[in-house]
Write a protein that holds these residues in place. Structure first.
Motif, PDB file in Angstrom:
ATOM      1  N   ILE A 176      17.134 -45.557  27.657  1.00 39.97           N
ATOM      2  CA  ILE A 176      17.934 -44.324  27.612  1.00 39.97           C
ATOM      3  C   ILE A 176      17.421 -43.408  26.503  1.00 39.97           C
ATOM      4  CG2 ILE A 176      20.236 -43.400  27.105  1.00 39.97           C
ATOM      5  CD1 ILE A 176      21.365 -45.979  28.417  1.00 39.97           C
ATOM      6  N   GLU A 177      17.200 -44.000  25.316  1.00 39.95           N
ATOM      7  CA  GLU A 177      16.654 -43.217  24.202  1.00 39.95           C
ATOM      8  C   GLU A 177      15.325 -42.565  24.571  1.00 39.95           C
ATOM      9  OE1 GLU A 177      17.082 -44.207  19.757  1.00 39.95           O
ATOM     10  OE2 GLU A 177      17.006 -46.159  20.756  1.00 39.95           O
ATOM     11  N   GLY A 178      14.464 -43.338  25.201  1.00 40.09           N
ATOM     12  CA  GLY A 178      13.136 -42.836  25.547  1.00 40.09           C
ATOM     13  C   GLY A 178      13.176 -41.679  26.527  1.00 40.09           C
ATOM     14  N   ALA A 206      23.191 -42.381  21.714  1.00 43.81           N
ATOM     15  CA  ALA A 206      22.334 -43.509  22.107  1.00 43.81           C
ATOM     16  C   ALA A 206      21.643 -44.112  20.886  1.00 43.81           C
ATOM     17  CB  ALA A 206      21.305 -43.046  23.130  1.00 43.81           C
ATOM     18  N   ARG A 207      21.230 -43.281  19.944  1.00 42.57           N
ATOM     19  CA  ARG A 207      20.583 -43.781  18.729  1.00 42.57           C
ATOM     20  C   ARG A 207      21.560 -44.590  17.882  1.00 42.57           C
ATOM     21  NH1 ARG A 207      16.696 -39.714  15.574  1.00 42.57           N
ATOM     22  NH2 ARG A 207      16.321 -41.705  14.536  1.00 42.57           N
ATOM     23  N   ARG A 208      22.814 -44.112  17.785  1.00 40.90           N
ATOM     24  CA  ARG A 208      23.816 -44.879  17.015  1.00 40.90           C
ATOM     25  C   ARG A 208      24.092 -46.218  17.685  1.00 40.90           C
ATOM     26  NH1 ARG A 208      26.243 -39.722  16.168  1.00 40.90           N
ATOM     27  NH2 ARG A 208      27.712 -40.047  17.879  1.00 40.90           N
ATOM     28  N   LEU A 209      24.176 -46.211  19.018  1.00 42.74           N
ATOM     29  CA  LEU A 209      24.395 -47.459  19.742  1.00 42.74           C
ATOM     30  C   LEU A 209      23.218 -48.400  19.561  1.00 42.74           C
ATOM     31  CD1 LEU A 209      26.171 -49.092  21.643  1.00 42.74           C
ATOM     32  CD2 LEU A 209      25.119 -47.902  23.578  1.00 42.74           C
ATOM     33  N   SER A 210      22.013 -47.847  19.594  1.00 41.98           N
ATOM     34  CA  SER A 210      20.814 -48.660  19.370  1.00 41.98           C
ATOM     35  C   SER A 210      20.822 -49.270  17.977  1.00 41.98           C
ATOM     36  CB  SER A 210      19.568 -47.790  19.555  1.00 41.98           C
ATOM     37  OG  SER A 210      18.399 -48.514  19.254  1.00 41.98           O
ATOM     38  N   SER A 211      21.245 -48.486  16.983  1.00 40.90           N
ATOM     39  CA  SER A 211      21.308 -48.991  15.605  1.00 40.90           C
ATOM     40  C   SER A 211      22.307 -50.134  15.488  1.00 40.90           C
ATOM     41  CB  SER A 211      21.707 -47.848  14.665  1.00 40.90           C
ATOM     42  OG  SER A 211      21.847 -48.311  13.338  1.00 40.90           O
TER      43      SER A 211
END
Length: 387
Positions: A176-178, A206-211
């Motif tokens: 998703i981020e990509g 999405a970046r916060r979820l990835s973190s």
């Protein structure tokens, strides 16, 4: 505990059962621990033999002779119902098969967590009142051991679940981020300004979820000993420069000054470069995140067998009471100054664990409303501090 009882009372054999609640108020055996039996066959207790049912409510330590007398039709104890007398006969028959003389139930808050069954003394002497008191002390130790073991097992199960779930979540989140990044970079075509606003917000979410997922995965790997550490010779200055580049944009957007005072010629460190980069990015991004105005300053100083690296900010700071809990898992400072600042409460917990694994240390000095200074003690390559 069981082995100690066998040796103390010179018993021929004994067997312990660990129990856990089953369906409809029943119990099930999760572990059998035999000692001294020539064969372990037929040691399993089941619902059908009545032993679990009988001890599934608080009862005192009891000898099989007492149970046999209570189960007898000749007893004058009118407090025992015919149903319980029938159950007792089942219990006695099963305990005779086990060749045990004494039953020691183990309860935690009136919940049966285990049973210990002991044979008669090899001396053929009866258990005395003093023996029973010692059995009582042993039961307390056994219950404590079972509780600790179950807590450790629960923690392992939770850690394994978090590890698997985090690993499985990371792949789709990264995708998703990509894709969102490609859209924002106009690699898939031009997007209008209104759409860009919503896509940008989605990308940040999405970046916060990835973190969060990465932090959970790191915690589970740390606690299970599966996070790889490869200590090697590391030059601090270039590694620090690359780490700070990742937070430079965030500092600029807030109007903060990010400065460094890192002298040339620092001796190489002993560290895992990936893990140390993770620590530096976490501390630098935290400093920027909790500083509304002012600056973040990074300095380094070499000592005899280590390098002291400090990351100071002019942020919200924290009280002495808050500092006591800061490195705990999932702890976040909750006050008017930190409202609206995103975070998982895992970063500093991970940071301390990593520093300790690399033979280093992290210290904190902070004053509310003035700012915070985190100091990393990083061992030099080949130094005594490395051990």
């Amino acid at each position: 505990v069981m082995k100690s009882a066998v040796e103390t009372f010179r018993l021929a054999h004994a067997v312990s059962y660990i129990t856990t609640p089953g369906d409809n108020g029943t119990l099930r055996i999760t572990r059998v621990i035999p000692h001294g039996y020539r064969s372990n066959r037929n040691l399993i207790l089941s619902q059908a033999d009545g032993v679990l049912e009988y001890f599934n409510k608080p009862r005192k330590m009891v000898s099989i002779d007492t149970l046999r007398a209570l189960s007898s039709q000749r007893t004058r104890d009118i407090s025992i119902s015919s149903t319980e007398r029938s159950l007792l006969r089942q219990v006695v028959a099963r305990l005779d098969q086990l060749a045990v003389s004494m039953m020691l139930p183990l309860y935690s808050k009136d919940q049966l967590v285990g049973l210990m069954a002991f044979s008669a003394k090899q001396s053929d002497r009866h258990f005395t009142k003093e023996d029973e008191e010692l059995f009582g002390l042993m039961s307390t130790q056994a219950v404590s051991a079972i509780q600790k073991a179950k807590l450790a097992e629960d923690d392992r199960s939770k850690t394994e679940f978090v590890s698997i779930a985090s690993h499985e979540l990371l792949t789709p989140i990264s995708a998703i981020e990509g894709y969102l990044s490609m859209i924002l970079d106009n690699q898939l075509g031009t997007i209008d300004s209104d759409a860009r606003i919503y896509i940008d917000k989605t990308f940040m979410a999405a970046r916060r979820l990835s973190s969060l997922v990465k932090d959970l995965l790191a915690v589970s790997r740390l606690e299970s000993g599966r996070l790889p550490f490869t200590p090697q010779l590391v030059e601090l200055k270039p590694l620090l420069t690359n780490a700070l580049d990742t937070v430079l944009t965030m500092a600029s957007e807030k109007g903060l000054t990010l400065t460094t005072d890192i002298p040339d010629g620092l001796a190489p460190l002993s560290a895992d470069p990936d893990r140390l980069t993770q620590v530096l990015i976490n501390l630098a991004s935290n400093a920027v995140k909790y500083t509304k105005e002012g600056s973040v300053h990074v300095t380094a100083k070499q000592e005899e067998d280590s390098v002291l690296l400090t990351i100071s900010d002019t942020g919200v700071g924290m009280s002495a009471a808050e500092q006591k809990h800061l490195f705990e898992k999932f702890y976040r400072i909750q006050n008017d100054s930190t409202m609206g600042i995103p975070g998982t409460g895992l970063g500093l917990y991970i940071t301390r664990q990593i520093m300790e694994r690399m033979g280093g240390r992290i210290d904190l000095h902070s004053t509310p409303g003035v700012g915070s200074t985190f100091t990393l003690t990083l061992p030099l390559f080949g130094s005594s501090a490395q051990s």
